[in-house]
Motif scaffolding. Structure first.
Motif, PDB file in Angstrom:
ATOM      1  N   SER A 273      -9.156   0.192  -4.549  1.00 49.39           N
ATOM      2  CA  SER A 273      -7.722  -0.061  -4.399  1.00 49.39           C
ATOM      3  C   SER A 273      -6.989   1.232  -4.723  1.00 49.39           C
ATOM      4  O   SER A 273      -7.556   2.145  -5.334  1.00 49.39           O
ATOM      5  CB  SER A 273      -7.265  -1.175  -5.344  1.00 49.39           C
ATOM      6  N   VAL A 274      -5.730   1.293  -4.339  1.00 50.38           N
ATOM      7  CA  VAL A 274      -4.916   2.459  -4.688  1.00 50.38           C
ATOM      8  C   VAL A 274      -4.782   2.555  -6.206  1.00 50.38           C
ATOM      9  O   VAL A 274      -4.869   3.635  -6.790  1.00 50.38           O
ATOM     10  CB  VAL A 274      -3.527   2.367  -4.028  1.00 50.38           C
TER      11      VAL A 274
ATOM     12  N   THR B 145       0.830  -1.207   0.000  1.00 46.95           N
ATOM     13  CA  THR B 145       0.000   0.000   0.000  1.00 46.95           C
ATOM     14  C   THR B 145       0.861   1.252   0.000  1.00 46.95           C
ATOM     15  O   THR B 145       0.609   2.198  -0.754  1.00 46.95           O
ATOM     16  CB  THR B 145      -0.945   0.004   1.217  1.00 46.95           C
TER      17      THR B 145
ATOM     18  N   ALA C 222      -4.599   6.496   1.680  1.00 46.20           N
ATOM     19  CA  ALA C 222      -5.040   5.106   1.559  1.00 46.20           C
ATOM     20  C   ALA C 222      -5.155   4.510   2.949  1.00 46.20           C
ATOM     21  O   ALA C 222      -4.320   4.781   3.829  1.00 46.20           O
ATOM     22  CB  ALA C 222      -4.077   4.292   0.714  1.00 46.20           C
TER      23      ALA C 222
ATOM     24  N   GLN D 239     -10.960   2.431  -0.327  1.00 47.35           N
ATOM     25  CA  GLN D 239      -9.641   2.121   0.219  1.00 47.35           C
ATOM     26  C   GLN D 239      -8.615   3.220  -0.072  1.00 47.35           C
ATOM     27  O   GLN D 239      -7.581   3.283   0.585  1.00 47.35           O
ATOM     28  CB  GLN D 239      -9.129   0.797  -0.368  1.00 47.35           C
ATOM     29  N   CYS D 240      -8.921   4.070  -1.051  1.00 43.17           N
ATOM     30  CA  CYS D 240      -7.974   5.126  -1.422  1.00 43.17           C
ATOM     31  C   CYS D 240      -8.731   6.336  -1.942  1.00 43.17           C
ATOM     32  O   CYS D 240      -9.778   6.192  -2.595  1.00 43.17           O
ATOM     33  CB  CYS D 240      -7.010   4.609  -2.486  1.00 43.17           C
TER      34      CYS D 240
ATOM     35  N   TYR E 130      -4.613   6.023   8.123  1.00 44.79           N
ATOM     36  CA  TYR E 130      -4.291   5.973   6.694  1.00 44.79           C
ATOM     37  C   TYR E 130      -2.950   6.622   6.409  1.00 44.79           C
ATOM     38  O   TYR E 130      -2.413   7.392   7.208  1.00 44.79           O
ATOM     39  CB  TYR E 130      -5.401   6.570   5.836  1.00 44.79           C
TER      40      TYR E 130
END
Length: 260
Positions: free
Chosen positions: A194-195, A33, A59, A118-119, A67
């Protein structure tokens, strides 16, 4: 099945076959990540999202309510996995040196409102910023940009600098369940499962805004069929294709940042 046999297949059968083939053949190196966040910063810089110290990429970290983000004082091009900060929802630094951008507060609101996210990528990319000055929403009317079809909200009035809780409530409320939002007189915000997805959507958001401005200067933008727009969105926005696109953008960005 021989190649010639595919000439008798319907479109849906070919699409499903192609998607299965992508799952089997599109492979890219998996980053941590932290590495993916740092790469996203550098990639967005290379693709023209730089605006001094403005903009944030965050993230989710392993511990709930925390984060990763960049340190205030560093530009997107200077970010590495080693100089990222681990912060909590109140922007307290848990790991790393320096401070987070105070505007990260509205990210905390979004993460609370959207467990699926998540991001988050927020930038003041030039074509998006120019479009935001016109107070008109983003129009998706080209195949390449259909990754955002039906996924972009619009906040038509600027609530001011996003450092208070009020801005967090307003922006998260306007985004609702969509993946992206155009913020009038401000910039773009995209979210990802997701990133990699957030990075790809960020790059494409700026491209979509540039295309829109070019088309508006030439004439009236003609809408595409909603059915075909949604079909294209589902075709483009698959995890495997997103990973491959992210990897390509990363390679391209590093060549642009380090040409020799």
């Amino acid at each position: 099945m021989m190649a010639a046999d595919t000439m008798r297949l319907g479109k849906s059968e070919i699409v499903n076959s192609a998607l299965k083939s992508m799952e089997a053949n599109l492979n890219s190196q998996k980053m941590t990540t932290r590495e993916a966040v740092a790469q996203t910063c550098r990639t967005l810089f290379a693709f023209g999202h730089d605006s001094g110290l403005s903009g944030q990429i965050t993230a989710r970290a392993e511990q709930p309510g925390t984060y990763w983000t960049q340190r205030l004082g560093l530009g997107f091009d200077e970010i590495t996995s080693e100089n990222l900060l681990l912060i909590d929802e109140d922007l307290n630094v848990l790991q790393g040196e320096g401070m987070a951008n105070p505007a990260n507060r509205f990210h905390s609101w979004l993460y609370r409102a959207r467990p699926d996210v998540q991001c988050i990528v927020h930038s003041h990319a030039p074509h998006v910023s120019a479009l935001s000055m016109l107070e008109v929403p983003l129009e998706i009317a080209h195949m390449d940009t259909c990754v955002l079809y039906g996924q972009c909200a619009f906040l038509e009035k600027w609530p001011g600098i996003p450092v208070g809780n009020e801005e967090g409530e307003i922006i998260s409320g306007a985004l609702k369940e969509k993946k992206a939002i155009l913020l009038a007189h401000h910039g773009l915000l995209v979210t990802g499962a997701s990133v990699e997805e957030a990075c790809v959507l960020g790059v494409m958001f700026e491209r979509a805004a540039r295309l829109q401005l070019l088309a508006m200067a030439a004439g009236t933008i003609q809408p595409i069929s909603p059915e075909l727009g949604h079909e294209a969105q589902q075709w483009i926005n698959t995890p495997r294709r997103t990973q491959a696109t992210f990897a390509y953008y990363a390679r391209r960005a590093e060549k642009m940042l380090h040409p020799f």
